[in-house]
Design a protein around this motif. Sequence first.
Motif, PDB file in Angstrom:
ATOM      1  N   PHE A   1       2.181  54.327  28.611  1.00  0.00           N
ATOM      2  CA  PHE A   1       0.785  54.739  28.491  1.00  0.00           C
ATOM      3  C   PHE A   1      -0.122  53.820  29.305  1.00  0.00           C
ATOM      4  O   PHE A   1      -0.986  54.269  30.073  1.00  0.00           O
ATOM      5  N   LEU A   2       0.059  52.509  29.170  1.00  0.00           N
ATOM      6  CA  LEU A   2      -0.799  51.557  29.875  1.00  0.00           C
ATOM      7  C   LEU A   2      -0.566  51.609  31.385  1.00  0.00           C
ATOM      8  O   LEU A   2      -1.513  51.480  32.174  1.00  0.00           O
ATOM      9  N   LEU A   3       0.675  51.830  31.797  1.00  0.00           N
ATOM     10  CA  LEU A   3       0.949  51.978  33.226  1.00  0.00           C
ATOM     11  C   LEU A   3       0.274  53.225  33.781  1.00  0.00           C
ATOM     12  O   LEU A   3      -0.213  53.231  34.915  1.00  0.00           O
ATOM     13  N   ALA A   4       0.230  54.277  32.983  1.00  0.00           N
ATOM     14  CA  ALA A   4      -0.438  55.507  33.416  1.00  0.00           C
ATOM     15  C   ALA A   4      -1.942  55.288  33.589  1.00  0.00           C
ATOM     16  O   ALA A   4      -2.595  56.007  34.354  1.00  0.00           O
ATOM     17  N   GLN A   5      -2.488  54.283  32.890  1.00  0.00           N
ATOM     18  CA  GLN A   5      -3.905  53.944  33.051  1.00  0.00           C
ATOM     19  C   GLN A   5      -4.127  52.973  34.206  1.00  0.00           C
ATOM     20  O   GLN A   5      -5.261  52.580  34.491  1.00  0.00           O
ATOM     21  N   GLY A   6      -3.038  52.555  34.885  1.00  0.00           N
ATOM     22  CA  GLY A   6      -3.161  51.717  36.067  1.00  0.00           C
ATOM     23  C   GLY A   6      -2.892  50.243  35.863  1.00  0.00           C
ATOM     24  O   GLY A   6      -3.320  49.421  36.675  1.00  0.00           O
ATOM     25  N   ALA A   7      -2.184  49.862  34.789  1.00  0.00           N
ATOM     26  CA  ALA A   7      -1.925  48.442  34.535  1.00  0.00           C
ATOM     27  C   ALA A   7      -0.999  47.847  35.592  1.00  0.00           C
ATOM     28  O   ALA A   7      -0.017  48.474  35.995  1.00  0.00           O
ATOM     29  N   LYS A   8      -1.307  46.610  36.022  1.00  0.00           N
ATOM     30  CA  LYS A   8      -0.476  45.894  36.995  1.00  0.00           C
ATOM     31  C   LYS A   8       0.455  44.891  36.315  1.00  0.00           C
ATOM     32  O   LYS A   8       1.372  44.352  36.936  1.00  0.00           O
ATOM     33  N   ALA A   9       0.171  44.607  35.040  1.00  0.00           N
ATOM     34  CA  ALA A   9       0.979  43.678  34.251  1.00  0.00           C
ATOM     35  C   ALA A   9       0.792  44.039  32.783  1.00  0.00           C
ATOM     36  O   ALA A   9      -0.203  44.664  32.414  1.00  0.00           O
ATOM     37  N   ILE A  10       1.752  43.643  31.954  1.00  0.00           N
ATOM     38  CA  ILE A  10       1.709  43.949  30.532  1.00  0.00           C
ATOM     39  C   ILE A  10       1.852  42.663  29.736  1.00  0.00           C
ATOM     40  O   ILE A  10       2.728  41.842  30.018  1.00  0.00           O
ATOM     41  N   VAL A  11       0.981  42.496  28.743  1.00  0.00           N
ATOM     42  CA  VAL A  11       1.113  41.402  27.792  1.00  0.00           C
ATOM     43  C   VAL A  11       1.498  42.007  26.443  1.00  0.00           C
ATOM     44  O   VAL A  11       0.739  42.802  25.878  1.00  0.00           O
ATOM     45  N   VAL A  12       2.677  41.637  25.952  1.00  0.00           N
ATOM     46  CA  VAL A  12       3.123  42.081  24.631  1.00  0.00           C
ATOM     47  C   VAL A  12       2.535  41.087  23.636  1.00  0.00           C
ATOM     48  O   VAL A  12       3.133  40.053  23.336  1.00  0.00           O
ATOM     49  N   ALA A  13       1.352  41.390  23.129  1.00  0.00           N
ATOM     50  CA  ALA A  13       0.583  40.443  22.322  1.00  0.00           C
ATOM     51  C   ALA A  13       0.993  40.534  20.855  1.00  0.00           C
ATOM     52  O   ALA A  13       0.163  40.694  19.954  1.00  0.00           O
ATOM     53  N   CYS A  14       2.294  40.418  20.631  1.00  0.00           N
ATOM     54  CA  CYS A  14       2.863  40.568  19.293  1.00  0.00           C
ATOM     55  C   CYS A  14       4.169  39.795  19.252  1.00  0.00           C
ATOM     56  O   CYS A  14       5.057  40.036  20.069  1.00  0.00           O
ATOM     57  N   ASN A  15       4.285  38.844  18.321  1.00  0.00           N
ATOM     58  CA  ASN A  15       5.509  38.052  18.217  1.00  0.00           C
ATOM     59  C   ASN A  15       6.709  38.914  17.859  1.00  0.00           C
ATOM     60  O   ASN A  15       7.793  38.756  18.416  1.00  0.00           O
ATOM     61  N   THR A  16       6.524  39.857  16.930  1.00  0.00           N
ATOM     62  CA  THR A  16       7.629  40.703  16.490  1.00  0.00           C
ATOM     63  C   THR A  16       8.104  41.619  17.617  1.00  0.00           C
ATOM     64  O   THR A  16       9.311  41.769  17.849  1.00  0.00           O
ATOM     65  N   ALA A  17       7.157  42.237  18.325  1.00  0.00           N
ATOM     66  CA  ALA A  17       7.531  43.128  19.425  1.00  0.00           C
ATOM     67  C   ALA A  17       8.173  42.361  20.570  1.00  0.00           C
ATOM     68  O   ALA A  17       9.096  42.859  21.230  1.00  0.00           O
ATOM     69  N   THR A  18       7.703  41.132  20.819  1.00  0.00           N
ATOM     70  CA  THR A  18       8.323  40.317  21.857  1.00  0.00           C
ATOM     71  C   THR A  18       9.780  40.037  21.514  1.00  0.00           C
ATOM     72  O   THR A  18      10.679  40.215  22.339  1.00  0.00           O
ATOM     73  N   ALA A  19      10.021  39.610  20.272  1.00  0.00           N
ATOM     74  CA  ALA A  19      11.380  39.279  19.851  1.00  0.00           C
ATOM     75  C   ALA A  19      12.300  40.498  19.930  1.00  0.00           C
ATOM     76  O   ALA A  19      13.464  40.393  20.337  1.00  0.00           O
ATOM     77  N   ALA A  20      11.766  41.656  19.576  1.00  0.00           N
ATOM     78  CA  ALA A  20      12.603  42.857  19.513  1.00  0.00           C
ATOM     79  C   ALA A  20      12.766  43.562  20.851  1.00  0.00           C
ATOM     80  O   ALA A  20      13.824  44.116  21.147  1.00  0.00           O
ATOM     81  N   ALA A  21      11.715  43.555  21.691  1.00  0.00           N
ATOM     82  CA  ALA A  21      11.677  44.500  22.811  1.00  0.00           C
ATOM     83  C   ALA A  21      11.474  43.907  24.189  1.00  0.00           C
ATOM     84  O   ALA A  21      11.600  44.628  25.184  1.00  0.00           O
TER      85      ALA A  21
END
Length: 279
Positions: free
Chosen positions: A68-88
């Motif tokens: 979704f964020l790439l479709a909006q034109g994102a050049k980089a992604i910050v996974v601002a979640c400890n749980t999501a970082t650990a899992a994904a």
Amino acid sequence: MSAHLPKESASAAIGVFDSGVGGLSVLRHIRGLLPHENLLYFADSRHAPYGAKSQAYIIDRSREITHFLLAQGAKAIVVACNTATAAAIHALRQEFHIPIIGMEPAVKPAAAATRSGVVGVLATTGTLQSAQFAALLENYGKNIKVETQACVGLVECIERGDLSAGATRALVAQYVIPLMEAGADTIVLGCTHYPFVKPLIAEIAGEEVVLIDTGSAVARQLRHRLQEDGLLSENRLQGTTICWSNSPEKEAQQLIKHLVGEDVVVEVVLDEAGQIEGI
């Protein structure tokens, strides 16, 4: 199969997401360090909290939101979640060939800061049970005592905007006091939601206790990666911030504006029938 994405221009935006509004604490650090960057934020409040979800579920959510964020034109992604970082985070980096920055509880700086040798960690169940957290303890917790506390229900209070309500205060006390009794003089805020109740935590823990979160470190790492890849914005105007939420709560937009602390556009993700979108 990997998605080979074209290199985005430096003028493109930075995408940030979390299981709700917690990652806005990280977005504020990013805005402070990178004032000229345009920021995109997705609050996955409909699926919050991630802490009790399976790894497969979190990977699926993280992948959908990244698309979704790439479709909006994102050049980089910050996974601002400890749980999501650990899992994904590993799955995302394999699939998407852009800078992807993650989070981890600040065990390393806490180990350096403690005077009593006891560090407390407030986090979700998912973070505390992750292999990533186990590795942090193995690497940095050998010479200290680490007391962990799974803060069940605290994310939900923050998602409702109950930042100083009696029920929130009671939960914070329930989770912080045992850490104090164990001798902790340093507490890691191991969930991006928790900085929004930092005043409560500080009040209950006392002024001698050091509270540490990783928002500023993530912002610095993001700047480093963008600079390294030639993706820092050359814009000299104040960057814009656009947020999306899939929360069914009417107050969600006002809560996001309040937590961001600046004038932002907040859009609710709706499907063709006008209902909250499944993303």
